[in-house]
Design a protein around this motif. Structure first.
Motif, short mmCIF file in Angstrom:
data_model
loop_
_atom_site.label_atom_id
_atom_site.label_comp_id
_atom_site.label_asym_id
_atom_site.label_seq_id
_atom_site.Cartn_x
_atom_site.Cartn_y
_atom_site.Cartn_z
N ARG A 463 0.93 -1.06 -0.06
CA ARG A 463 0.05 -0.04 0.00
C ARG A 463 0.88 1.47 -0.19
NH1 ARG A 463 -5.28 -1.20 3.79
NH2 ARG A 463 -6.06 -3.12 2.68
N TRP A 503 -8.49 -3.93 -0.94
CA TRP A 503 -7.56 -2.67 -1.61
C TRP A 503 -7.61 -3.18 -2.87
CZ3 TRP A 503 -5.30 1.33 0.74
CH2 TRP A 503 -4.47 2.11 0.11
N VAL A 512 -7.38 2.59 -6.68
CA VAL A 512 -5.96 2.89 -5.94
C VAL A 512 -5.38 3.57 -6.81
CG1 VAL A 512 -3.84 1.73 -5.19
CG2 VAL A 512 -6.22 0.32 -5.05
#
Length: 574
Positions: A463, A503, A512
């Motif tokens: 991330r 995610w 993202v």
């Protein structure tokens, strides 16, 4: 348990009964439930929706799978000992309407607190007496294991039931509350609440008819066998019932659904310390406690600070009514931006006042300790005078070892000037993990959509250098009680949390984004810039549209001809 299914429609009742007969009170996963339904010969359709309905009805609970935190374990609830929420709320609504023009609504909260702790206290006393102790011994033991409602020096009991047993003793309600405040170190502030609410002035012969009716209704509610969450929910209901009115007077109320969303996003671990620097009535702290209890059964240590002394007192009462031990929390009174009284914790969570003005450099640099906060992430990171939004962000990430979750005005994502300077540094330091755009009309005091920002000091490797944007502007249902408001449903919350945990990119919902793209956009974090809701395209019947256009053209021609005939008639006259 089968009786619990009586009020449900057949679709839910049939499938719920099959699951209960299979699992009883053992935990099970969504996949296991789906398999059982299919093996029974019943089309499962939407098992996730089925479990959501059973959860809303209080028939099952959902908690994190300790072996895989991204998954949920479901379990049927054994207890059915508490009265229905509807009856409880019905009584409280009657009381709320009774006092609406007479006294501050907080009186209902104080009475609820007093009655509930008295019932719990006497229930303990009864248990000790059954174990063979004398009444006096039982009072002393209840004093030590719960709250002190028995004055050992006077030999006098100060429970609700003793105080309201006659017209004469009802007049002593305020004095009894003051006495309880003196007996309990963690309730010292209760005397201040009695004073500010003007209880001594309210409790008089002129208002005796209101008082006696309040006492009658509260006496019908026996809290001795009700679990703490149910009592706490009643307390929360009073706060929410008066929220539209009190928001106009400056009080801020965060809908519990928004709080649950943030708590789930933070995924608070057991044995953690949680801080709310703008805690109000304590809802965010309580939901953090609930999350740990429901998912892990461990401990959590709660800290809050509130600049309004009365709200801080109400937060303490709220925590006690939720069964949270006094050793498990600390509530401070004071201005967190100018004088934080807390220390470093694992998680910070808050819905601070949006666009709070008056907190520029001249104000915040007065305290040397505070100066450190606004120079840690951004040198000279002081907000503009008209909005302290980024001051709150810096404060919360400064004191959080792990994560921070904050609700803010959408404008904080793209305003320029000093806010842009702070935003740039926070982005470049890779502290922002996710930003969620909420639907509009969720809050009582503003119609504009808010945002939830999750900050993480320890981002997982995958991330790093990225921010997840979630556009949840269409994730809502109409509020069942307040016509002009929307609210988040459990399905809405689950959808947002699932995307955050996985995610992932979902067309029209989440994306993202690399920090490099954000830099190219001049550090604009407006969610709609990166994710725009997918609009359902309507199928167009070309032949039907062409026919409608021809009809319109024909009608226009007929209208023109009619007007021209009128004109010709007029010209003939002249």
């Amino acid at each position: 348990m089968l009786l619990e299914f009586v009020d449900l429609d057949n679709w839910v009742k049939k499938r719920g009964s099959i699951l209960f007969n299979k699992f009883k009170y053992e935990p099970f996963t969504l996949e296991e439930a789906d398999k059982v339904l299919k093996e029974s010969g019943i089309e499962a359709e939407n098992t996730k929706e089925l479990l959501s309905i059973l959860k809303r009805k209080g028939i099952v609970i959902a908690k994190k799978d300790p072996n895989d935190r991204r998954k949920r374990l479901y379990q049927f609830i054994k207890s059915a000992k508490k009265p229905t929420r509807d009856n409880l709320i019905k009584n409280l609504k009657y009381c709320a309407d009774l006092i609406r023009t007479s006294v501050d609504y907080k009186v209902l909260l104080v009475f609820l607190f007093y009655k509930a702790v008295s019932d719990k206290y006497l229930s303990l006393v009864e248990k000790f007496v059954k174990d063979g102790y004398s009444k006096t011994q039982a009072y002393l033991m209840a004093n030590r294991s719960y709250l002190k409602l028995y004055d050992e020096d006077e030999g006098k009991l100060y429970v609700w039931h003793e105080v309201v047993k006659s017209r004469e003793t009802i007049m002593e309600l305020a004095n009894a509350l003051n006495k309880i405040a003196n007996l309990n170190d963690n309730l010292k502030d209760l005397s201040k609440l009695v004073e500010v609410l003007g209880l001594i002035g309210f409790i008089n012969e002129d208002n005796m008819h209101i008082l006696e009716e309040l006492v009658r209704v509260y006496n019908e509610m026996d809290f001795s066998e009700i679990d703490y969450d149910a009592i706490g929910d009643a307390y929360q209901w009073i706060l929410s019932y008066f929220a539209p009115q009190k928001c106009k007077e400056g009080e801020v109320y965060t809908p519990v659904e928004v709080v649950r969303l943030i708590v789930n996003l933070l995924d608070i671990e057991e044995d953690s310390e949680v801080l709310d620097p703008a805690c109000g009535s304590g809802t965010m702290l309580i939901e953090s406690y609930r999350y740990i209890k429901d998912n892990y059964g461990g401990e959590v240590y709660l800290y809050g600070q509130e600049r309004n002394e009365i709200m801080a007192i109400l937060a303490k009462l709220n925590l006690i009514l939720h069964g949270i031990d006094s050793e498990g929390y600390e509530i401070y009174v004071g201005n967190s931006l100018k004088n934080p009284k807390f220390g470093e914790v694992d998680y910070t969570i808050a819905n601070p006042p949006w666009n709070l003005d008056g907190y520029n450099e001249d104000v915040l640099k007065e305290n040397p300790e505070v100066r450190k906060i606004y120079n840690t992430f951004v040198r000279g990171g002081y907000p503009p005078k008209q909005s302290a939004d980024w001051a709150w962000i810096q404060l919360m990430i400064y004191f959080a070892r792990k994560k921070a979750g904050i609700v803010l005005d959408n404008g904080a994502l793209f305003r320029g000037g000093k806010e842009k300077k702070i935003r740039k540094e926070i982005v470049d330091k890779d502290l922002i993990e996710a930003i969620i755009l909420l639907p509009e009309k969720l809050f009582y005091n503003v119609t504009a959509p808010g945002i939830v920002m999750i900050l993480n000091k320890n981002k997982p490797e995958e991330r790093k250098g990225k921010i997840l944007f979630i556009n949840a502007s269409l994730e809502f249902e109409k509020h069942p009680d307040v016509r002009r408001l929307n609210r988040l449903s459990e399905e809405n919350i689950d959808k947002i949390v699932e995307v955050y945990e996985n995610w992932e990119d979902v067309e029209g919902f989440s994306r993202v984004v690399d920090l490099e793209e954000i830099r190219k956009n001049d550090y604009n974090l407006n969610v709609s810039l990166y994710v725009f809701p997918k609009v359902e395209e309507e199928e167009i019947d070309i032949e039907e549209v062409f026919k409608e256009l021809k009809d319109i053209e024909k009608e226009e021609k007929e209208a023109v001809n009619e007007v021209m005939s009128y004109v010709e008639e007029i010209l003939k006259v002249y």
